[in-house]
Design an enzyme around this catalytic site. Structure first.
Site, PDB file in Angstrom:
ATOM      1  N   GLU A 125       0.870  -1.173   0.000  1.00 57.46           N
ATOM      2  CA  GLU A 125       0.000   0.000   0.000  1.00 57.46           C
ATOM      3  C   GLU A 125       0.909   1.226   0.000  1.00 57.46           C
ATOM      4  OE1 GLU A 125      -3.728   2.094   2.365  1.00 57.46           O
ATOM      5  OE2 GLU A 125      -2.413   0.717   3.446  1.00 57.46           O
ATOM      6  N   ALA A 136      -2.353   7.862   7.339  1.00 58.81           N
ATOM      7  CA  ALA A 136      -1.400   7.563   8.413  1.00 58.81           C
ATOM      8  C   ALA A 136      -0.078   7.050   7.843  1.00 58.81           C
ATOM      9  CB  ALA A 136      -1.998   6.539   9.371  1.00 58.81           C
ATOM     10  N   ASN A 215     -12.118   6.497   1.730  1.00 60.93           N
ATOM     11  CA  ASN A 215     -11.051   6.968   2.609  1.00 60.93           C
ATOM     12  C   ASN A 215      -9.771   7.219   1.819  1.00 60.93           C
ATOM     13  OD1 ASN A 215     -12.632   4.737   4.634  1.00 60.93           O
ATOM     14  ND2 ASN A 215     -12.306   6.795   5.394  1.00 60.93           N
ATOM     15  N   ARG A 223     -19.390  18.617 -10.455  1.00 66.10           N
ATOM     16  CA  ARG A 223     -18.657  19.156 -11.606  1.00 66.10           C
ATOM     17  C   ARG A 223     -17.345  18.412 -11.846  1.00 66.10           C
ATOM     18  NH1 ARG A 223     -20.724  24.139  -9.462  1.00 66.10           N
ATOM     19  NH2 ARG A 223     -22.308  24.988 -10.879  1.00 66.10           N
ATOM     20  N   ASP A 270      -8.063  -3.363   6.959  1.00 67.67           N
ATOM     21  CA  ASP A 270      -7.027  -2.333   7.113  1.00 67.67           C
ATOM     22  C   ASP A 270      -6.534  -2.330   8.562  1.00 67.67           C
ATOM     23  OD1 ASP A 270      -5.300  -0.320   6.331  1.00 67.67           O
ATOM     24  OD2 ASP A 270      -6.775   1.284   6.494  1.00 67.67           O
TER      25      ASP A 270
END
Length: 380
Positions: A125, A136, A215, A223, A270
């Site tokens: 990640e 974080a 998140n 728009r 997570d």
């Protein structure tokens, strides 16, 4: 052996009653009646479901992938069994090149050592994210994607690195995604301020997963639909979703499931190292975290810092929030995660010939037991 239960959860079906054959650690067929003279394991009053697959988990029970220790992955493997997880992707955070290279080497060492939940790949990640939506993670390590770095990580992981998340707006992203796909990686998109068109180009290049939807990404605007608009609108992509009640409001979870369909939402945790532990002070990556009131938050600014969610509880929440039925909820935590990785013919479902990795649940979705390769490895 044969297993008797009140119900067996298949990807798109719940078989009522009957018996499930397990032979040499693998699933056999479901039968309405027990063959003459055969013994059976009696789970009357319970349901049998496939073992859950957490494709985004950083740590558990005090252990963290970024410890760069084989022992930490062994602890995660063993303790995740109590959460209903039988397969997982150890998930690394943004870090310098050398640290991530060490994560690759340690993960290879651990893969064949772990005795509990199976390591089905390695997930990076980061580090190719944007600072604006750092979450974080340490922005000092965030940078543009590098094929040379990827080549070394693939060599060090001996091909175990199978999933990688990047921000679409980073320079060279389209070329990198094309290269990564050629190498067999699943590419995810997240921690990003990308516009809709940038996200669309990344998907067209081969990206297929959205990192913890909502998140760490640019929101929806009428728009400029942004990343969230792309999550909703781009077909043949999968959205990771944290259903702990803190990261995403249940109504937003419902909207996502309506937009993507149950076949394209993968429940994840997570989870960080404080999962399964007492409240208190912890570290995520390099940052101090306080765990209290069901959340893990950075001490510096109060931002969410991963979760302490157990995947079995994510499944239960989805049902309790009346967002999905039991079959759909379990599918989003087993079959769909496996499918996002191209592993649906290896794990994530009860299917004849598959490894007999399964869980025993009460009708209200409390975990009774976990089995790996047909052997009971956790008993509540």
């Amino acid at each position: 052996m044969y297993i008797k239960a009140d119900a067996f959860i298949y990807p798109y079906d719940k078989k009522e009653g009957g018996y499930l054959e397990v032979r040499d650690g693998r699933f056999g067929e479901w039968l309405e009646t027990l063959p003459a003279g055969e013994d059976f394991l009696d789970y009357t009053g319970y349901w049998i479901a496939p073992g859950l697959f957490d494709t985004h988990v950083h740590g558990y029970a005090g252990a963290d992938v970024m410890d760069c220790k084989c022992e930490s992955l062994e602890i995660m493997s063993e303790k995740l069994l109590s959460t209903g997880v039988t397969s997982f992707l150890p998930t690394a955070l943004t870090a310098d090149f050398e640290t991530l290279d060490e994560v690759c080497r340690i993960s290879v060492e651990a893969k064949d050592k772990v005795k509990g939940a199976k390591i089905q790949g390695l997930y990076f990640e980061g580090p190719y994210f944007t600072e604006k939506y750092k979450g974080a993670q340490n922005p000092s390590y965030m940078r543009n994607p590098s094929e040379e770095e990827l080549d070394q990580w693939l060599a060090s992981s001996q091909g175990l690195l199978t999933k990688m998340a990047i921000a679409p707006e980073r320079e060279g992203t389209v070329e990198f995604i094309t290269y990564a796909k050629e190498k067999g990686l699943v590419v995810a998109l997240g921690h990003s301020d990308a516009r809709y068109d940038e996200a669309k180009k990344a998907v067209e290049a081969g990206a297929s997963v959205w990192v913890h939807a909502y998140n760490g990404m640019r929101g929806l605007n009428h728009r400029e639909p942004g990343m969230v608009g792309a999550v909703y609108n781009l077909p043949n992509t999968y959205a990771e979703l944290i259903c702990d009640g803190y990261h995403v409001h249940p109504s937003a979870c419902e909207i996502l499931m309506e937009q993507k369909g149950y076949d394209h939402v993968a429940l994840i945790t997570d989870c960080m190292s404080a999962g399964g532990m007492q409240d208190g002070d912890y570290i995520l990556g390099e940052f101090p975290v306080i765990v209290e009131n069901g959340t893990a938050r950075l001490k510096s600014n109060g931002s969410l810092a991963g979760s302490i969610l157990k995947l079995k509880d994510g499944v239960k929440h989805v049902v309790e929030w009346d967002l999905a039925d039991v079959v759909e909820a379990i599918r989003m935590a087993s079959y769909v995660p496996a499918k996002t990785m191209g592993l649906e013919d290896t794990c994530g479902q009860i299917k004849s010939g598959h490894a007999a990795d399964f869980i025993v649940l009460t009708p209200d979705l409390e975990l009774k037991a976990t089995f790996v390769d047909g052997e009971k490895v956790f008993d509540a």
